[in-house]
Design an enzyme around this catalytic site. Structure first.
Site, PDB file in Angstrom:
ATOM      1  N   HIS A  49       1.207 -12.627  20.347  1.00 55.69           N
ATOM      2  CA  HIS A  49       1.346 -11.479  19.432  1.00 55.69           C
ATOM      3  C   HIS A  49       0.532 -10.296  19.926  1.00 55.69           C
ATOM      4  CE1 HIS A  49       2.123  -9.113  16.023  1.00 55.69           C
ATOM      5  NE2 HIS A  49       1.332  -9.671  15.129  1.00 55.69           N
ATOM      6  N   ASP A  93       3.460  -1.964  24.382  1.00 56.74           N
ATOM      7  CA  ASP A  93       2.319  -2.418  25.167  1.00 56.74           C
ATOM      8  C   ASP A  93       2.332  -1.921  26.612  1.00 56.74           C
ATOM      9  OD1 ASP A  93       1.085  -4.103  23.136  1.00 56.74           O
ATOM     10  OD2 ASP A  93       2.843  -5.383  23.360  1.00 56.74           O
ATOM     11  N   HIS A 127      11.594  -6.868  23.666  1.00 56.74           N
ATOM     12  CA  HIS A 127      11.051  -6.965  22.316  1.00 56.74           C
ATOM     13  C   HIS A 127      11.962  -7.835  21.465  1.00 56.74           C
ATOM     14  CE1 HIS A 127       9.567  -5.760  18.329  1.00 56.74           C
ATOM     15  NE2 HIS A 127       8.464  -5.403  18.961  1.00 56.74           N
TER      16      HIS A 127
END
Length: 467
Positions: free
Chosen positions: A307, A402, A346
Site C-alpha cells: 500500500h 508514486d 494502478h
C-alpha cells in the site's frame, strides 16, 4: 509570495490544461444516486469489487483518469486551493467562508502544539523504529494527551448503533448461507438517537479530525528530527500547514515555491477512495472504537509495502538503472523475468493517474538546478516513455502517483524513510472525513469467509497421537 510563487503556479496551471484536453473526450459516468440496499455486485478475493457503503467524500474515476473531492476536481483544487481549505472541505462537506477558514486555520495552529505527546515519544527508541510505527505510537499518545477516551466512563454506548451480529447468524449457515440476507437497517435502535446527541457526536468527530490532521504533521516531523539526533521544533503559528511541516522537519523556513509544492502534494494525497488504509479505518470505527484508534489502524495499513512505500522503491529503481541510456536494457530484462516496474499501473486507473499529471511537471521544474536529481528525472522520463509505449494502450499501464512523488519529496529535502509518513500526513484528512461520514449510518463490518476445511473430524487424545 505571489511573485515568487508565479513559476510553480504556471507549471500547475499548464499541467491542468493539458490534463483537461486529454480527458475532455471521456464521458463522466452517470451518478448512481442513493443506493437501495441490499445490492448485488461481483466480489473477488480480498473483497475486490464489493460495495461496502455509500460516500460523498471522494470519487476515483479510473476509466476517465480523474479524482474528485466532494464534487471538485482535484486538479482544480491544486490550482486554486490550499491543504487547509481542502481538509475543511473533506471533513465538513463544503468549502469554507473566509471567516470559517480563518477559524479552522487557528484550530490547526493550536492543535499542532503537542508538547506532552512529544515528550512521551522521545522516551521511546524512535531512532531504531520504523517511522510509520513511531507515528502510529505518537497518534495514540496524542489521544491520551487530549482526550479521556482511555477512562472507563468514556466507553462508547452500543445502544447508539445498529448491532449487526444478531441478523448475520443465518448467513453463516453451510454451505453458502441463506438464500436471502436478513437486514434490519431501519429497525435498529440507532433510529432513536436524539438529534442533540448526534450533533454532539459530530462536533466531537470534527474536533478529533482537526486534532489528528494538525498533530500527525507535528509527530511526523518530530520523528524525522529525533532519528537525525535533533530536538523536535515547535510549530510556527505564522506558517501554513505545508510550510510548518517542512519547517518542523528541516529547521528552515521553506521558500514560497517549496511551500506551494508541498501544499499541492498534500492536496493530491488527501483522499483516494476505498483503499486498504481507508477501509481499515472504517472497519475499526464501525465497532464504535474512537477516531484515534481508527486512524491508527489506517496508519498501520499504509505501513504495508503493498500500500505505502512505492515511491521509495521508485527512487531505488531509478538509481539502479543509473541513467536514461540504460532504461531499455533494464526494462527488457525486468519484463523477461515477469517483474513489475515500481510506480506504474494502478488497481483503479486505466488511464494516466491525474496526480502524476501534476507531480511530473513539478518534478521537472524542481530538478533543473540539481544535477543528481536531473539525471534521475531523465531516467524516469525515459522509463515512462518505454513502459507506456509497451503497455499503455494495450493494458492501461501508466505512471501512478508514486512515480514522481519521490523525486518531488527528495527535492524538498524530505528523507526517503519519510515518504510514506508524508503520505499519511495528507491522508489523515480523507480518513477522518470518511470515518465521520460512515458513522452517521454505521453498521459494523461483517463479511463472510467460505469454509473449505474438513468436517466431522474425531478428536484423538494427546497420549494416543503418534509422532
Amino acid at each position: 509570495m505571489a511573485n515568487s510563487n508565479k513559476g510553480i503556479s504556471k507549471v500547475v496551471t499548464k499541467a491542468i490544461e493539458e490534463a483537461r484536453r486529454e480527458i475532455g473526450g471521456v464521458p463522466e459516468p452517470p451518478s448512481k444516486g442513493r443506493l437501495k440496499w441490499p445490492i448485488q455486485c461481483t466480489v473477488g478475493p480480498g473483497l475486490e469489487g464489493a460495495i461496502a457503503c455509500e460516500s460523498q467524500v471522494g470519487f476515483v474515476n479510473g476509466s476517465q483518469g480523474s479524482l474528485v473531492y466532494r464534487g471538485y476536481d482535484v486538479l482544480e483544487l491544486c490550482g486554486h486551493s490550499t491543504f487547509e481549505e481542502v481538509s475543511f472541505l473533506l471533513i465538513h462537506g463544503r468549502l469554507p467562508t473566509k471567516t470559517q477558514l480563518q477559524k479552522f486555520k487557528k484550530k490547526l495552529a493550536d492543535f499542532r502544539r503537542i508538547p506532552s505527546t512529544l515528550r512521551q515519544l522521545m522516551g521511546f527508541p524512535v531512532e531504531k523504529m520504523n517511522a510509520m510505527s513511531a507515528i502510529r505510537l505518537g497518534t495514540n499518545m496524542m489521544r491520551q494527551e487530549f482526550t479521556h477516551l482511555d477512562e472507563m466512563e468514556a466507553k462508547r454506548d452500543p445502544e447508539t448503533a445498529i448491532s449487526a451480529d444478531e441478523d448475520s447468524i443465518p448467513m453463516e449457515m453451510p454451505p453458502l448461507g441463506e438464500a436471502h440476507a436478513i437486514y434490519e437497517f431501519r429497525k435498529g435502535r440507532a433510529a432513536k438517537i436524539a438529534k442533540s446527541d448526534k450533533a454532539m457526536a459530530e462536533a466531537a468527530g470534527i474536533a478529533s479530525a482537526t486534532h489528528l490532521i494538525a498533530g500527525t504533521a507535528t509527530i511526523t516531523a518530530a520523528v524525522s528530527r529525533i532519528r537525525e539526533g535533533l530536538m523536535p521544533l515547535e510549530p510556527d503559528a505564522e506558517l501554513s500547514h505545508a510550510a510548518n511541516y517542512l519547517y518542523m522537519m528541516t529547521g528552515q523556513r521553506p521558500s514560497a515555491t517549496e511551500e506551494k509544492i508541498m501544499d499541492v502534494a498534500l492536496i493530491l494525497h488527501a483522499d483516494h477512495g476505498m483503499n486498504a488504509s481507508t477501509f481499515a479505518s472504517l472497519v475499526v470505527a464501525s465497532t464504535l472504537s474512537d477516531m484515534y484508534m481508527s486512524i491508527s489502524s489506517g496508519i498501520a495499513a499504509l505501513n504495508g509495502p503493498l500500500h505505502g512505500g512505492a515511491n521509495e522503491r521508485v527512487i531505488q529503481t531509478l538509481e539502479e538503472i543509473d541513467g536514461p541510456e540504460n532504461v531499455k536494457a533494464w526494462y527488457a530484462n525486468k519484463k523477461a523475468q515477469g517483474e513489475k516496474v515500481p510506480g506504474f499501473g494502478h488497481r483503479v486507473y486505466k488511464r494516466y493517474d491525474p496526480r502524476a499529471r501534476i507531480l511530473g511537471p513539478i518534478a521537472k521544474h524542481m530538478t533543473g538546478r540539481n544535477d543528481g536529481a536531473q539525471r534521475l528525472l531523465e531516467t524516469a522520463q525515459e522509463l515512462e516513455k518505454v513502459v507506456i509505449g509497451d503497455l499503455g494502450s494495450e493494458k492501461g499501464i501508466y505512471p501512478n502517483v508514486d512515480f514522481y512523488s519521490g523525486l518531488v519529496y527528495s527535492c524538498l529535502g524530505i528523507p526517503t524513510y519519510l515518504f510514506t509518513p508524508t503520505f499519511a500526513v495528507a491522508r489523515v484528512a480523507g480518513w477522518t472525513a470518511r470515518v465521520m461520514e460512515y458513522m452517521k449510518n454505521n453498521r459494523i463490518f461483517r463479511p463472510r469467509a467460505i469454509y473449505t476445511g474438513r468436517l466431522n473430524k474425531q478428536y484423538v487424545p494427546l497420549d494416543e497421537r503418534g509422532g
